[in-house]
Design an enzyme around this catalytic site. Structure first.
Site, PDB file in Angstrom:
ATOM      1  N   MET A 113     -18.945  10.038  -9.295  1.00  0.00           N
ATOM      2  CA  MET A 113     -20.456   9.916  -9.687  1.00  0.00           C
ATOM      3  C   MET A 113     -20.924   8.742  -9.855  1.00  0.00           C
ATOM      4  O   MET A 113     -22.253   8.167  -9.574  1.00  0.00           O
ATOM      5  CB  MET A 113     -20.739  11.020 -10.810  1.00  0.00           C
ATOM      6  CG  MET A 113     -21.971  10.613 -11.626  1.00  0.00           C
ATOM      7  SD  MET A 113     -23.436  10.752 -10.473  1.00  0.00           S
ATOM      8  CE  MET A 113     -24.626   9.734 -11.550  1.00  0.00           C
ATOM      9  N   PRO A 114     -20.343   7.662 -10.419  1.00  0.00           N
ATOM     10  CA  PRO A 114     -20.917   6.587 -10.696  1.00  0.00           C
ATOM     11  C   PRO A 114     -21.794   6.097  -9.446  1.00  0.00           C
ATOM     12  O   PRO A 114     -21.165   5.866  -8.382  1.00  0.00           O
ATOM     13  CB  PRO A 114     -19.881   5.665 -11.146  1.00  0.00           C
ATOM     14  CG  PRO A 114     -18.831   6.283 -11.599  1.00  0.00           C
ATOM     15  CD  PRO A 114     -18.705   7.475 -10.809  1.00  0.00           C
TER      16      PRO A 114
END
Lengths: 61, 61, 61, 61, 61, 61
Positions: free
Chosen positions: D1-2
């Site tokens: 996700m980052p």
């Protein structure tokens, strides 16, 4: 008010973008009961030299 | 620290952008008491094929 | 169309934000000849644990 | 996700960007224990006419 | 000038964020020859109800 | 790769957001032929004190 920013790989046709923004706006309006006039969509296209997944430029994959 | 990102239709002159960033920076400094050196403004210009309002590309309006 | 996103340290009063968005909108309209109704401003406030300058969290300065 | 978005002045070589995204991804993975596959980096390059510091376009400095 | 915005799942400790922004800033400075003072990092943490992959909220996975 | 960021007024239910991200992802995949796994959607909710239209905070309208 919904402001939508989409970052994606370059290369889609105007027709694809036309259809995409139409359907995204409809998706937001129909699920959150907001008027279409409130929705702004910004599409940003980037080259493969400007996007990396797992630390590798997409142009190097 | 204030970071300002402005997404707008392409087509403004350098002079318009010069004056715009100057006045935006002054507006932020004078209302939030932060030093001008802390303010960064990023201006992104987009074509009418990359911005949609109410589900319609601005180039189609 | 101009969409303005401002990321800044938390802690300003509603009155400061009220005045800031008013003056930013005027700055954009008067320098780029766009109507005020076209301008959206989004203000995001962040804690000192979520902003770093020169590699150091502002909360550690 | 980052999801990492980097706005920077234009002019870096592909090699610089290649190395930068690799090291940023490693920095995130090693400090937050997330897998490299989860990390997306978007690099946006802007001209000196599109970035202002302290109310002055970088092209005017 | 490099402005880095990181959107990630909530839950990292301040120590993890401290180390992450330090290493990201070093990665950018060492690969693009820019001074650390020029780099701003903004970290935004989101809940699992606010991030979706493949059309599914991370809270529903 | 398509990264979608949506800034909207706070107040929608998890169910509304669940349905919204699902339909936005489908809209993008079906119009640009990209796999759903490539699409990330980030939803940011803001209070009426943090969004302004035409220079006026939505909380003041």
């Amino acid at each position: 008010m919904p402001i939508v920013q989409i970052d994606m790989l370059e290369g889609r046709t105007v027709e694809q973008k036309r259809e995409m923004v139409k359907r995204i706006t409809a998706a937001i309006c129909e699920t959150t009961s907001c008027p279409a006039e409130a929705v702004t969509v910004i599409v940003r296209e980037a080259s493969k030299q400007h996007i990396a997944k797992a630390g590798v430029l997409m142009g190097d994959k």
